[in-house]
Design an enzyme around this catalytic site. Sequence first.
Site, PDB file in Angstrom:
ATOM      1  N   ASP A   9      22.092 -33.920  58.583  1.00  0.00           N
ATOM      2  CA  ASP A   9      21.283 -32.708  58.760  1.00  0.00           C
ATOM      3  C   ASP A   9      21.999 -31.585  59.508  1.00  0.00           C
ATOM      4  OD1 ASP A   9      17.965 -33.814  58.620  1.00  0.00           O
ATOM      5  OD2 ASP A   9      19.668 -35.181  58.535  1.00  0.00           O
ATOM      6  N   GLU A  40      18.249 -29.252  55.122  1.00  0.00           N
ATOM      7  CA  GLU A  40      16.840 -28.902  55.294  1.00  0.00           C
ATOM      8  C   GLU A  40      16.520 -28.241  56.641  1.00  0.00           C
ATOM      9  OE1 GLU A  40      13.694 -31.479  55.744  1.00  0.00           O
ATOM     10  OE2 GLU A  40      14.435 -32.158  57.679  1.00  0.00           O
ATOM     11  N   ASN A  41      17.455 -28.302  57.571  1.00  0.00           N
ATOM     12  CA  ASN A  41      17.276 -27.625  58.860  1.00  0.00           C
ATOM     13  C   ASN A  41      18.299 -26.516  59.074  1.00  0.00           C
ATOM     14  OD1 ASN A  41      15.122 -29.188  60.340  1.00  0.00           O
ATOM     15  ND2 ASN A  41      16.531 -30.867  59.877  1.00  0.00           N
ATOM     16  N   ASN A  68      11.632 -33.273  54.545  1.00  0.00           N
ATOM     17  CA  ASN A  68      10.253 -32.868  54.823  1.00  0.00           C
ATOM     18  C   ASN A  68      10.122 -31.374  55.114  1.00  0.00           C
ATOM     19  OD1 ASN A  68      11.676 -33.775  57.274  1.00  0.00           O
ATOM     20  ND2 ASN A  68       9.811 -33.209  58.352  1.00  0.00           N
ATOM     21  N   HIS A  69      11.248 -30.696  55.406  1.00  0.00           N
ATOM     22  CA  HIS A  69      11.206 -29.253  55.630  1.00  0.00           C
ATOM     23  C   HIS A  69      11.686 -28.455  54.410  1.00  0.00           C
ATOM     24  CE1 HIS A  69      11.574 -30.222  60.189  1.00  0.00           C
ATOM     25  NE2 HIS A  69      10.309 -30.068  59.848  1.00  0.00           N
ATOM     26  N   HIS A 149      15.513 -39.447  53.150  1.00  0.00           N
ATOM     27  CA  HIS A 149      15.109 -38.697  54.337  1.00  0.00           C
ATOM     28  C   HIS A 149      13.862 -39.371  54.899  1.00  0.00           C
ATOM     29  CE1 HIS A 149      15.817 -34.982  56.583  1.00  0.00           C
ATOM     30  NE2 HIS A 149      14.505 -34.905  56.736  1.00  0.00           N
ATOM     31  N   HIS A 174      17.409 -37.500  58.614  1.00  0.00           N
ATOM     32  CA  HIS A 174      16.163 -37.060  59.257  1.00  0.00           C
ATOM     33  C   HIS A 174      16.144 -37.249  60.764  1.00  0.00           C
ATOM     34  CE1 HIS A 174      12.016 -35.952  59.947  1.00  0.00           C
ATOM     35  NE2 HIS A 174      11.754 -37.142  60.447  1.00  0.00           N
ATOM     36  N   HIS A 176      18.575 -37.369  62.952  1.00  0.00           N
ATOM     37  CA  HIS A 176      19.614 -36.580  63.630  1.00  0.00           C
ATOM     38  C   HIS A 176      20.480 -37.405  64.580  1.00  0.00           C
ATOM     39  CE1 HIS A 176      17.862 -32.280  62.964  1.00  0.00           C
ATOM     40  NE2 HIS A 176      17.481 -33.104  61.998  1.00  0.00           N
TER      41      HIS A 176
END
Length: 256
Positions: A9, A40-41, A68-69, A149, A174, A176
């Site tokens: 991530d 995603e982040n 999820n983001h 994820h 996910h 991290h």
Amino acid sequence: MKNILFIGDVVGKAGCDFISAKLPALKRLYGIDITVVNGENSAQGNGITKYSAESLLNAGADVITTGNHAFKRREALEIYESSNIIRPANFPEGGCPGKGICVLDMGTYSIAVINLMGTVSLEPLDNPFSVIDNILETIDTPNIFVDLHAEATSEKKAMGYFLEKRVSGVFGTHTHVQTSDECILSEHTAYITDLGMTGPERSCLGVEIKPAVDRLRFRVPTRFKEADGSCFLCGVVVEFDEKTGKSHKISRLIVR
């Protein structure tokens, strides 16, 4: 033999800038043929935007996975028109933009990257085990890599065993925090429970420490902000046989 690099991530502009600075040399050093990055982040303030996606692609990513983001930012909806930016395949089909799989044509071989999301302590999406079963029936390449994820280590481990000998690799994202359980399952499938993150190292998962501590300590709403300071990059390099899809070696990577 080919080498694929999976990067965990990426957090915010700092993470994107660090990827841009380090990825070209990493690809040369390890002889990387394909690079997959979880983005995603990657946008400031969470989620992914066209700007942050382009930053990762320009840095050398071949495929961007999410989680999820994936749809945290409304402006992100249009980026999934790109075939090499994917969202979890177990999001509901029909009204959900994008795809959960990317197949890269590498000339003499092809490679499939599949994005899934766990459902333990996350949104109640379609069952990822059932979804991957259906997807695998449609793929015409032995080179298959999965970004799962997910929150729960148990769900990631279960998916690894569920897919051993059926795919080339299963990599968790996910949380991290990079795990140290990298291995080759059944002499075929590369596996690690979590790749880790790319961004500010002295942080709570990429954000400033004090607001994260205050939220946990006092149970009051706090506003998170991307941390400052030196970054690191976490991921794995996998050596695989592109003719059989069999992975032979997985190496954890931390670049500071």
